[in-house]
Design a protein around this motif. Structure first.
Motif, PDB file in Angstrom:
ATOM      1  N   UNK A 177      38.014  41.429  42.156  1.00 55.54           N
ATOM      2  CA  UNK A 177      38.206  42.630  42.965  1.00 55.54           C
ATOM      3  C   UNK A 177      39.356  42.447  43.950  1.00 55.54           C
ATOM      4  N   UNK A 178      39.480  41.259  44.503  1.00 55.88           N
ATOM      5  CA  UNK A 178      40.536  40.987  45.478  1.00 55.88           C
ATOM      6  C   UNK A 178      41.909  40.927  44.824  1.00 55.88           C
ATOM      7  N   UNK A 179      42.012  40.203  43.721  1.00 54.26           N
ATOM      8  CA  UNK A 179      43.347  39.985  43.143  1.00 54.26           C
ATOM      9  C   UNK A 179      43.818  41.163  42.297  1.00 54.26           C
ATOM     10  N   UNK A 180      42.914  42.087  41.951  1.00 52.33           N
ATOM     11  CA  UNK A 180      43.313  43.235  41.143  1.00 52.33           C
ATOM     12  C   UNK A 180      44.437  44.014  41.792  1.00 52.33           C
ATOM     13  N   UNK A 181      44.457  44.081  43.124  1.00 54.19           N
ATOM     14  CA  UNK A 181      45.504  44.806  43.846  1.00 54.19           C
ATOM     15  C   UNK A 181      46.691  43.906  44.208  1.00 54.19           C
ATOM     16  N   UNK A 182      46.610  42.645  43.840  1.00 52.04           N
ATOM     17  CA  UNK A 182      47.697  41.728  44.179  1.00 52.04           C
ATOM     18  C   UNK A 182      48.599  41.395  42.987  1.00 52.04           C
ATOM     19  N   UNK A 199      29.898  35.748  29.202  1.00 52.98           N
ATOM     20  CA  UNK A 199      30.485  37.013  28.739  1.00 52.98           C
ATOM     21  C   UNK A 199      30.008  38.164  29.621  1.00 52.98           C
ATOM     22  N   UNK A 200      28.688  38.240  29.839  1.00 54.78           N
ATOM     23  CA  UNK A 200      28.155  39.312  30.688  1.00 54.78           C
ATOM     24  C   UNK A 200      28.672  39.186  32.116  1.00 54.78           C
ATOM     25  N   UNK A 201      28.692  37.987  32.620  1.00 51.79           N
ATOM     26  CA  UNK A 201      29.168  37.778  33.993  1.00 51.79           C
ATOM     27  C   UNK A 201      30.611  38.243  34.144  1.00 51.79           C
ATOM     28  N   UNK A 202      31.442  37.921  33.168  1.00 51.72           N
ATOM     29  CA  UNK A 202      32.853  38.297  33.247  1.00 51.72           C
ATOM     30  C   UNK A 202      33.039  39.799  33.103  1.00 51.72           C
ATOM     31  N   UNK A 203      32.290  40.422  32.206  1.00 56.69           N
ATOM     32  CA  UNK A 203      32.388  41.871  32.043  1.00 56.69           C
ATOM     33  C   UNK A 203      31.949  42.594  33.306  1.00 56.69           C
ATOM     34  N   UNK A 204      30.844  42.146  33.884  1.00 61.05           N
ATOM     35  CA  UNK A 204      30.348  42.769  35.114  1.00 61.05           C
ATOM     36  C   UNK A 204      31.316  42.568  36.272  1.00 61.05           C
ATOM     37  N   UNK A 205      32.070  41.457  36.229  1.00 65.00           N
ATOM     38  CA  UNK A 205      33.017  41.160  37.309  1.00 65.00           C
ATOM     39  C   UNK A 205      34.291  41.979  37.208  1.00 65.00           C
ATOM     40  N   UNK A 207      36.463  41.949  34.192  1.00 62.55           N
ATOM     41  CA  UNK A 207      37.462  41.442  33.245  1.00 62.55           C
ATOM     42  C   UNK A 207      37.801  42.518  32.226  1.00 62.55           C
ATOM     43  N   UNK A 208      39.075  42.611  31.873  1.00 58.42           N
ATOM     44  CA  UNK A 208      39.524  43.613  30.895  1.00 58.42           C
ATOM     45  C   UNK A 208      39.601  43.043  29.481  1.00 58.42           C
ATOM     46  N   UNK A 209      39.702  41.724  29.387  1.00 58.67           N
ATOM     47  CA  UNK A 209      39.694  41.039  28.097  1.00 58.67           C
ATOM     48  C   UNK A 209      38.759  39.841  28.204  1.00 58.67           C
ATOM     49  N   UNK A 210      37.930  39.667  27.209  1.00 55.04           N
ATOM     50  CA  UNK A 210      37.044  38.513  27.130  1.00 55.04           C
ATOM     51  C   UNK A 210      37.528  37.610  26.003  1.00 55.04           C
ATOM     52  N   UNK A 211      37.747  36.338  26.305  1.00 51.90           N
ATOM     53  CA  UNK A 211      38.066  35.379  25.253  1.00 51.90           C
ATOM     54  C   UNK A 211      36.808  34.595  24.908  1.00 51.90           C
ATOM     55  N   UNK A 212      36.333  34.761  23.680  1.00 54.09           N
ATOM     56  CA  UNK A 212      35.199  33.982  23.197  1.00 54.09           C
ATOM     57  C   UNK A 212      35.747  32.659  22.680  1.00 54.09           C
TER      58      UNK A 212
END
Length: 278
Positions: A177-182, A199-205, A207-212
């Motif tokens: 959330x902080x770096x999105x505007x930076x 995966x869920x943690x990153x999506x909820x945070x 992330x626009x791309x998830x690398x499996x």
């Protein structure tokens, strides 16, 4: 002349001058004489390198007649390129011309083999940053010639948070959330995940791309189901130990992209040679 053209010319000049050193000794002692040469394939493959070889033509006194384009397949015995010029120039440039064609065509050929495995799937083949120092633009160009798509050209294209980054971040959601505007508005944020919990943690945070990364087929399929049901805007990329034998099964899980460095660092040069006539 554009900036990209200047960079291309500088790269080609450096490659040629590396071979010439203080000057080709044959060119120093030989009398001028018109010569004709051609490049012939002695193995099959997919051609790449034309853009760089044409830059040699623009910089030096030779004339080219192409029989093939970037991205086209070739067969043993096929003539790919004809070259005319003074024998001194032609022979001084022989190795540089061949090296561009061989290196790029090797990558394009292997990339095409991987890309063929994805036909029928809504999934793209990506390269990685595992490139030879100083050759990234050239090697990624060869990937495009073979039907692949480039991942990041460098660390400034997108923000990827790998496992090494994540070990230094306590609050992933707060950090994103902080770096999105930076970072630039057009730059995406990608997070490397090793299991479905991450995966869920990153999506909820956010992330626009998830690398499996090195995940099993079942887990990747479950990640796609999770994305489709709750985070439809997120892209999913699979990576890690992708081979010609496994890539189709990975694509079948429904991921959007598959990345592999193998298409560059495991590529083998085809057999091409230049034949010269007086």
């Amino acid at each position: 002349m554009t900036v990209s053209q200047r960079l291309l010319e500088a790269f080609v000049r450096q490659a040629v001058e590396e071979d010439l050193g203080r000057g080709d000794l044959f060119a120093r002692v030989a009398e001028p004489r018109p010569a004709f040469a051609y490049i012939v394939a002695k193995s099959e493959g997919v051609f790449a390198g034309r853009e760089y070889i044409e830059t040699i033509e623009a910089l030096y006194d030779i004339a080219l007649e192409w029989k093939i384009s970037d991205g086209e397949p070739f067969l043993p015995g096929q003539r790919l390129l004809e070259i005319e010029g003074d024998r001194r120039d032609l022979l001084s440039l022989e190795r540089s011309i061949l090296d561009f064609a061989l290196h790029a065509s090797g990558i394009a050929t292997l990339t095409a083999r991987y890309a063929a495995k994805l036909e029928g799937y809504d999934c793209v083949l990506l390269d990685t940053r595992k490139t030879r120092p100083g050759l990234r633009a050239f090697e990624k160009y060869a990937v495009r010639c073979g039907g692949g798509q480039n991942h990041r050209m460098g660390l400034d294209d997108a923000l990827m948070l790998k496992d090494t980054h994540l070990r230094t971040i306590d609050d992933l959601e707060g950090f994103i959330k902080k770096i999105r505007r930076q970072i630039p508005f057009t730059a995406k944020i990608e997070v490397e995940c090793e299991d479905l919990v991450m995966v869920r943690r990153a999506m909820e945070a956010g992330a626009e791309i998830i690398m499996c990364d090195n995940m099993g087929l079942e887990e990747m399929a479950e990640a796609v189901v999770l994305r489709d049901g709750e985070f439809p805007g997120v892209l999913i990329e699979a990576s890690g130990n992708i081979t010609l034998e496994t890539i189709e099964a990975v694509a079948a899980t429904g991921v959007d992209a598959i990345s592999t460095g193998s298409i560059v660092h495991q590529a083998v040069w085809p057999d091409l040679s230049m034949r010269v006539e007086g």
